[in-house]
Design a protein around this motif. Structure first.
Motif, PDB file in Angstrom:
ATOM      1  N   LEU A   1       0.822  -1.207   0.000  1.00  0.00           N
ATOM      2  CA  LEU A   1       0.000   0.000   0.000  1.00  0.00           C
ATOM      3  C   LEU A   1       0.861   1.264   0.000  1.00  0.00           C
ATOM      4  CD1 LEU A   1      -2.831  -1.007   2.496  1.00  0.00           C
ATOM      5  CD2 LEU A   1      -3.018  -0.766   0.019  1.00  0.00           C
ATOM      6  N   ARG A   2       1.961   1.237   0.741  1.00  0.00           N
ATOM      7  CA  ARG A   2       2.840   2.415   0.778  1.00  0.00           C
ATOM      8  C   ARG A   2       3.541   2.628  -0.548  1.00  0.00           C
ATOM      9  NH1 ARG A   2       4.179   0.446   6.017  1.00  0.00           N
ATOM     10  NH2 ARG A   2       6.035  -0.552   5.135  1.00  0.00           N
ATOM     11  N   GLN A   3       3.870   1.540  -1.227  1.00  0.00           N
ATOM     12  CA  GLN A   3       4.656   1.647  -2.449  1.00  0.00           C
ATOM     13  C   GLN A   3       3.814   1.936  -3.684  1.00  0.00           C
ATOM     14  OE1 GLN A   3       8.032   1.651  -2.400  1.00  0.00           O
ATOM     15  NE2 GLN A   3       7.783   1.532  -0.191  1.00  0.00           N
ATOM     16  N   ASP A   4       2.540   1.636  -3.648  1.00  0.00           N
ATOM     17  CA  ASP A   4       1.701   1.764  -4.844  1.00  0.00           C
ATOM     18  C   ASP A   4       0.483   2.632  -4.522  1.00  0.00           C
ATOM     19  OD1 ASP A   4       0.063   1.408  -7.110  1.00  0.00           O
ATOM     20  OD2 ASP A   4       0.913  -0.569  -7.485  1.00  0.00           O
TER      21      ASP A   4
ATOM     22  N   VAL B   1      -8.900   1.349  -0.896  1.00  0.00           N
ATOM     23  CA  VAL B   1      -9.817   2.186  -0.101  1.00  0.00           C
ATOM     24  C   VAL B   1     -11.240   2.040  -0.614  1.00  0.00           C
ATOM     25  CG1 VAL B   1     -10.465   4.576   0.381  1.00  0.00           C
ATOM     26  CG2 VAL B   1      -8.094   3.851   0.674  1.00  0.00           C
ATOM     27  N   PHE B   2     -11.394   2.017  -1.928  1.00  0.00           N
ATOM     28  CA  PHE B   2     -12.731   1.861  -2.486  1.00  0.00           C
ATOM     29  C   PHE B   2     -13.292   0.470  -2.199  1.00  0.00           C
ATOM     30  CE2 PHE B   2     -11.729   5.678  -4.821  1.00  0.00           C
ATOM     31  CZ  PHE B   2     -12.955   6.313  -4.870  1.00  0.00           C
ATOM     32  N   GLY B   3     -12.431  -0.532  -2.194  1.00  0.00           N
ATOM     33  CA  GLY B   3     -12.904  -1.858  -1.818  1.00  0.00           C
ATOM     34  C   GLY B   3     -13.437  -1.871  -0.398  1.00  0.00           C
ATOM     35  N   ALA B   4     -12.731  -1.174   0.502  1.00  0.00           N
ATOM     36  CA  ALA B   4     -13.191  -1.090   1.893  1.00  0.00           C
ATOM     37  C   ALA B   4     -14.499  -0.305   1.993  1.00  0.00           C
ATOM     38  CB  ALA B   4     -12.113  -0.434   2.754  1.00  0.00           C
TER      39      ALA B   4
ATOM     40  N   ILE C   1     -17.497  -2.855  -6.598  1.00  0.00           N
ATOM     41  CA  ILE C   1     -16.313  -2.172  -6.078  1.00  0.00           C
ATOM     42  C   ILE C   1     -15.335  -3.176  -5.469  1.00  0.00           C
ATOM     43  CG2 ILE C   1     -15.486  -0.548  -4.339  1.00  0.00           C
ATOM     44  CD1 ILE C   1     -18.051   1.017  -4.703  1.00  0.00           C
ATOM     45  N   MET C   2     -15.870  -4.141  -4.728  1.00  0.00           N
ATOM     46  CA  MET C   2     -14.990  -5.078  -4.015  1.00  0.00           C
ATOM     47  C   MET C   2     -14.267  -6.033  -4.967  1.00  0.00           C
ATOM     48  SD  MET C   2     -17.128  -6.034  -0.557  1.00  0.00           S
ATOM     49  CE  MET C   2     -18.603  -6.534  -1.440  1.00  0.00           C
TER      50      MET C   2
ATOM     51  N   ILE D   1      -9.286   7.467  -9.650  1.00  0.00           N
ATOM     52  CA  ILE D   1      -9.046   6.057  -9.978  1.00  0.00           C
ATOM     53  C   ILE D   1      -8.946   5.789 -11.472  1.00  0.00           C
ATOM     54  CG2 ILE D   1     -10.015   5.109  -7.861  1.00  0.00           C
ATOM     55  CD1 ILE D   1     -12.643   4.732  -9.232  1.00  0.00           C
ATOM     56  N   VAL D   2      -9.294   6.779 -12.309  1.00  0.00           N
ATOM     57  CA  VAL D   2      -9.122   6.624 -13.762  1.00  0.00           C
ATOM     58  C   VAL D   2      -8.493   7.894 -14.313  1.00  0.00           C
ATOM     59  CG1 VAL D   2     -11.029   5.005 -14.092  1.00  0.00           C
ATOM     60  CG2 VAL D   2     -11.476   7.458 -14.198  1.00  0.00           C
ATOM     61  N   ARG D   3      -8.061   7.828 -15.562  1.00  0.00           N
ATOM     62  CA  ARG D   3      -7.464   8.985 -16.202  1.00  0.00           C
ATOM     63  C   ARG D   3      -8.479  10.117 -16.299  1.00  0.00           C
ATOM     64  NH1 ARG D   3      -5.804   4.941 -19.649  1.00  0.00           N
ATOM     65  NH2 ARG D   3      -7.248   5.670 -21.280  1.00  0.00           N
TER      66      ARG D   3
END
Length: 335
Positions: free
Chosen positions: A12-15, A23-26, A58-59, A111-113
């Protein structure tokens, strides 16, 4: 801390994009599923079903991304799901459902361009206008339309600015300031990703260690400023001689590492031959030719990072011992 949790936190820290998708999954679990349960308890089965489908939409992409899937595809699916789900809830609940479009407008830009997020925002804003009876007056319609547009506009500006600042920080953290090649920190991260990808797909990936021959003589004879110019020129030649998917790292001094995915023994020999021709033709130190030696190793199944680098380093040493200005490829294991 358990190793499994430590590994998750490291990813999570690296990407950054993976962290956003996570976060959206949560959110799908914590924020949307309870509304589905509430709708069912109230007897509104249609709205409850939509809530559950949105949460699932989302999940599942978040799980797909964690299992190594494309972040672009996962983000696109979540963004489409956000917009379509918001419009569906608006159609079922009227004005109450309209509020769900606002977080969808905001979140899609992260989350998208931007071009895709703008398209989805336009579709969501326009789509919300066609639900009969949702607005009490033209003034209310104009107010909602204006606020939705402003939310999308501010989200676009903020997302663009955030992305620019993130890229600048990533460049500072991952690029060698002298040559513009990636640094050792970036190399360790990308090698770890390559090892994981190889274990999953089995596709060949090659590590090539490059070293400029007699580079100390260049510094001693012509000065460090000329040596720095030669290093920058060499990096430029490597970038122009290799594919966009190949990644070059400055390993230290005049030594570089080239990470080449989908590259076997034949392909790496061809790539070095092309680079060697360019170096012979274009790389000079005050008019004198500069050559490069290389050692390469194709990753073996189950091999560790340390063993892989050791084989490439040993191959480079043999290239130096054999007279320099050549590639030595570590031989595959006997059948």
């Amino acid at each position: 801390m358990p190793p499994f949790i430590a590994s998750l936190l490291f990813r999570l820290r690296q990407d950054f994009r993976l962290s956003i998708v996570s976060v959206f999954g949560a959110i799908g679990v914590v924020a949307i599923l309870p509304f589905g349960l509430l709708r069912f308890a109230q007897g509104n089965w249609a709205a409850g079903t939509v809530d559950f489908l949105v949460a699932l939409g989302i999940m599942l992409p978040a799980v797909y991304a964690w299992r190594g899937g494309s972040l672009d595809l996962a983000g696109l699916w979540i963004a489409i799901n956000n917009t379509a789900g918001s419009l569906a809830i608006t159609a079922l609940l009227g004005k109450t459902g309209l509020y769900w479009l606002f977080p969808a407008l905001l979140s899609n830009f992260f989350i998208v361009r931007p071009a895709i997020a703008v398209g989805l925002a336009s579709a969501g804003i326009v789509g919300a206008q066609f639900h009969p009876g949702i607005f009490d007056s033209p003034g209310q319609r104009a107010t909602v339309l204006t606020t939705q547009f402003l939310v999308a506009l501010f989200a676009y500006i903020f997302a663009k600015r955030t992305a620019l600042q993130r890229r600048m920080l990533e460049e500072i953290a991952t690029l060698d300031p002298l040559t513009g090649a990636r640094n050792r920190r970036a190399m360790e991260e990308e090698v770890a990703v390559a090892l994981t990808a190889h274990a999953r797909s089995g596709r060949p990936v090659t590590l090539m260690v490059l070293d400029l021959d007699h580079f100390k003589r260049i510094n001693d004879r012509f000065g460090h400023e000329e040596g720095d110019r030669v290093l920058r020129r060499f990096v430029d030649l490597v970038k122009r001689s290799t594919r966009a998917t190949d990644r070059l790292f400055r390993y230290g001094g005049e030594e570089f590492v080239l990470l080449m995915e989908h590259t076997d023994e034949i392909a790496v020999e061809r790539a070095f031959a092309n680079l060697r021709r360019r170096v012979h033709a274009e790389l000079r130190a005050r008019g004198e030719a500069v050559t490069v030696s290389a050692g390469a190793a194709v990753l073996r199944h189950g091999e560790t990072r340390e063993a892989w680098f050791a084989r490439a380093d040993a191959a480079l040493y043999r290239a130096k011992q054999a007279g320099r200005d050549r590639l030595v490829l570590d031989a595959p294991p006997p059948a």
